[in-house]
Design an enzyme around this catalytic site. Structure first.
Site, PDB file in Angstrom:
ATOM      1  CB  ILE A 120      -0.951  -0.016   1.225  1.00 30.10           C
ATOM      2  CG1 ILE A 120      -1.906   1.189   1.210  1.00 30.10           C
ATOM      3  CG2 ILE A 120      -0.202  -0.055   2.538  1.00 30.10           C
ATOM      4  CD1 ILE A 120      -2.985   1.121   2.319  1.00 30.10           C
ATOM      5  CB  SER A 121       1.050   4.173  -2.223  1.00 32.05           C
ATOM      6  OG  SER A 121       0.978   3.403  -3.390  1.00 32.05           O
TER       7      SER A 121
END
Ligand code: SAH
Length: 279
Positions: A120-121
């Protein structure tokens, strides 16, 4: 974003636990927000307060909205100025998108593993990329991102943020387990206006083209031609690609005008690789 953390179990249906009430996104909000750039800070507090009120407290402990607000205040201090983007970040419960073992880190500005070597960024990168999109001429005049194509759904977090700012979001993921995980997350939070597609996003997604906004969460050597073909006139694309000097990645911003394509470079970034095919 790339990182080398341990691989969490991918178990759709597991409830992330946060020392907080879990305020989900409410479905059925009509249309994108009437966004304005650089609105006063007070609106952010209102967004967090509304998010906190939107769902009755569940579970034990404190509410998660203030923790999100603290993250958003850090993003603001670090230079994100676009109020609609900050409001959308304040609304989306990031802890609902990560494995329960990682919930305590959900509001740190860090990428986290979501399984299958993907992540997940970082919130700051999500915010900065969407800010780039918002600063495009089309989004500025329209007041929202319009029709959005996202490449690399991952766990669905960024798609949920985009959904607050768009008329609709088409998000493409090549790995079926992540596609399914994202579908589970977005359904549980009743995120509206999102269509998830399991496919090779290097081809874009022609059935719903053209798009006013295209954003990619994985980077290759250059931008696949299909993305540029599917960008509407007045539209903006933001994606990582190989830095022109060959070292690392950089954000590439492309505007399609009536005269053609205009390209500029943004900041250095570090995303997972863009790969072809599906699994
Ligand atoms: N958007 C996510 C980040 C996901 S990480 C977030 O909210 O944080 C990047 C994702 O891009 C990975 O899930 C990876 O599988 C996916 N990806 C890589 N190449 C792709 C391709 N050609 N088509 C679609 N998805 C791709």
């Amino acid at each position: 974003m790339a990182s080398k953390p341990p691989k969490p179990a991918l178990v759709p249906g597991r409830a992330a636990r946060f020392p907080a009430s879990l305020d989900g996104l409410q479905g059925g909000r009509a249309g994108p927000p009437q966004a304005q750039l650089l609105r006063p800070q007070r609106h952010l507090h209102e967004a967090a307060r509304d998010a906190a009120r939107a769902t009755p407290p569940r579970g034990l402990g404190l509410d998660s909205a203030p923790v999100r607000l603290a993250l958003v205040q850090r993003l603001r201090a670090d230079g994100v100025r676009c109020e609609p983007v900050l409001q959308a970040m304040a609304r989306v419960p990031r802890h609902e998108f990560v494995d329960s073992a990682l919930v305590a880190q959900a509001y740190e500005d860090t990428s986290l593993p979501i399984g299958l070597q993907q992540t997940i960024s970082k919130p700051s990168v999500v915010a900065r990329m969407i800010e780039w999109l918002y600063l495009g001429e089309g989004a500025r005049s329209r007041g929202h991102l319009g029709r959005v194509l996202e490449i690399g759904t991952g766990c669905g977090y960024q798609a949920a943020v985009l959904a607050h700012l768009a008329t609709h979001v088409v998000s493409v993921e090549r790995l079926e387990p992540l596609h399914r995980l994202a579908a589970h997350h977005l359904a549980r939070l009743e995120v509206p206006r999102c269509r998830l597609v399991h496919a090779d996003g290097m081809r874009g997604h022609a059935p719903h083209a053209p798009y006013d906004t295209i954003i990619a969460a994985a980077g290759g050597d250059d931008l696949p031609p299909a993305w540029l073909d599917q960008l509407a006139v007045g539209g903006r694309l933001v994606a990582p690609a190989r830095h022109p000097d060959g070292r690392g990645q950089i954000l590439v911003i492309v505007d399609r005008t009536a005269e053609g394509l205009r390209r500029q470079l943004g900041e250095a970034v570090q995303f997972v690789p863009l790969k072809s095919g599906t699994c």
